[in-house]
Design a protein around this motif. Structure first.
Motif, PDB file in Angstrom:
ATOM      1  N   TYR A  24       0.726  -1.281  -0.008  1.00  0.00           N
ATOM      2  CA  TYR A  24      -0.007   0.057   0.097  1.00  0.00           C
ATOM      3  C   TYR A  24       0.747   1.091  -0.062  1.00  0.00           C
ATOM      4  O   TYR A  24       0.498   2.310  -0.619  1.00  0.00           O
ATOM      5  N   GLU A  50      -2.694  -1.410   7.977  1.00  0.00           N
ATOM      6  CA  GLU A  50      -1.968  -2.859   7.792  1.00  0.00           C
ATOM      7  C   GLU A  50      -0.952  -2.962   9.006  1.00  0.00           C
ATOM      8  O   GLU A  50      -0.729  -3.833   9.387  1.00  0.00           O
ATOM      9  N   HIS A  53      -2.596  -3.446  11.915  1.00  0.00           N
ATOM     10  CA  HIS A  53      -2.809  -5.017  12.197  1.00  0.00           C
ATOM     11  C   HIS A  53      -1.898  -5.804  12.657  1.00  0.00           C
ATOM     12  O   HIS A  53      -1.856  -6.946  13.641  1.00  0.00           O
ATOM     13  N   GLU A  94      -6.701  -7.934  -0.644  1.00  0.00           N
ATOM     14  CA  GLU A  94      -7.555  -7.929   0.708  1.00  0.00           C
ATOM     15  C   GLU A  94      -8.678  -9.216   0.637  1.00  0.00           C
ATOM     16  O   GLU A  94      -8.843  -9.927   1.866  1.00  0.00           O
ATOM     17  N   GLN A 127     -12.083  -7.424   7.809  1.00  0.00           N
ATOM     18  CA  GLN A 127     -11.644  -7.843   6.483  1.00  0.00           C
ATOM     19  C   GLN A 127     -12.978  -7.469   5.745  1.00  0.00           C
ATOM     20  O   GLN A 127     -12.769  -7.272   4.416  1.00  0.00           O
ATOM     21  N   GLU A 130     -12.908  -4.055   4.620  1.00  0.00           N
ATOM     22  CA  GLU A 130     -11.838  -3.587   3.960  1.00  0.00           C
ATOM     23  C   GLU A 130     -12.077  -4.141   2.208  1.00  0.00           C
ATOM     24  O   GLU A 130     -11.892  -3.515   1.325  1.00  0.00           O
TER      25      GLU A 130
HETATM   26 FE   LIG Z   1      -6.316  -4.636   4.704  1.00  0.00          FE
END
Ligand SMILES: [Fe+2]
Ligand SMILES: [Fe+2]
Length: 176
Positions: A24, A50, A53, A94, A127, A130
């Motif tokens: 990204y 991300e 996460h 994703e 998720q 996303e």
């Molecule tokens: Fe993601």
């Protein structure tokens, strides 16, 4: 105590989240260089999510007194032919992560590791959001691929992917 199999797979997932982060950032820099600041801003922000996460997973392992391994990652794709392909790549990523997250939840259940199963629930919900956000963005860029300014206007107007404060989110390691 998390199962050993779950700990091993969660450490792999930390690597996938960092790979997503790097991808990204690469997409954001690509759009930034093309002077598409709204698309760049969207992906810079996704990149930070991300990273969060990954660091939430690190914190989970630290809290459980398990070893968290900071991974190396493969180089992301940095060259793109058009305005659509980075978003198509992001959506595929994703969807792949959703499968990985679901597999982690399934493994925790198989191992009767209920705390890990519960830990994964937030990521399952995340998720779904996303994939939905990236699907929306893909439709927008496909519709307006011949006029990137329409995409920029849409993103400036719609605040797509702007994360609101989520009190149920796990704590990322190092985040205050
Ligand atoms: Fe993601
Ligand atoms: Fe993620």
């Amino acid at each position: 105590m998390p199962s050993a199999a779950f700990v091993a797979r969660l450490n792999e997932q930390i690597g996938h989240e960092y790979a997503a982060h790097q991808q990204y950032v690469a997409i954001a820099v690509h759009y930034d260089a093309e002077t598409l600041p709204q698309l760049a801003r969207f992906f810079y922000r996704q990149a930070l999510e991300e990273r969060d996460h990954a660091m939430m997973m690190v914190q989970y392992l630290l809290d459980a007194d398990e070893r968290a391994v900071v991974p190396g990652v493969a180089a992301p794709q940095v060259d793109f032919d058009d305005v659509v392909s980075p978003v198509a790549l992001a959506l595929a990523q994703e969807k792949r992560v959703s499968e990985q997250i679901n597999a982690l939840a399934a493994l925790a259940r198989e191992e009767n590791d209920y705390s890990s199963e519960q830990f994964m629930q937030w990521f399952i919900k995340e998720q779904i959001e996303e994939v939905a956000t990236m699907s929306d963005l893909l439709r927008v860029v496909e519709r307006s691929q011949d006029n990137a300014m329409d995409i920029e206007d849409y993103l400036a107007r719609e605040q797509l992917g702007d994360a609101s404060e989520d009190p149920t989110a796990p704590h990322p390691a190092g985040a205050g």
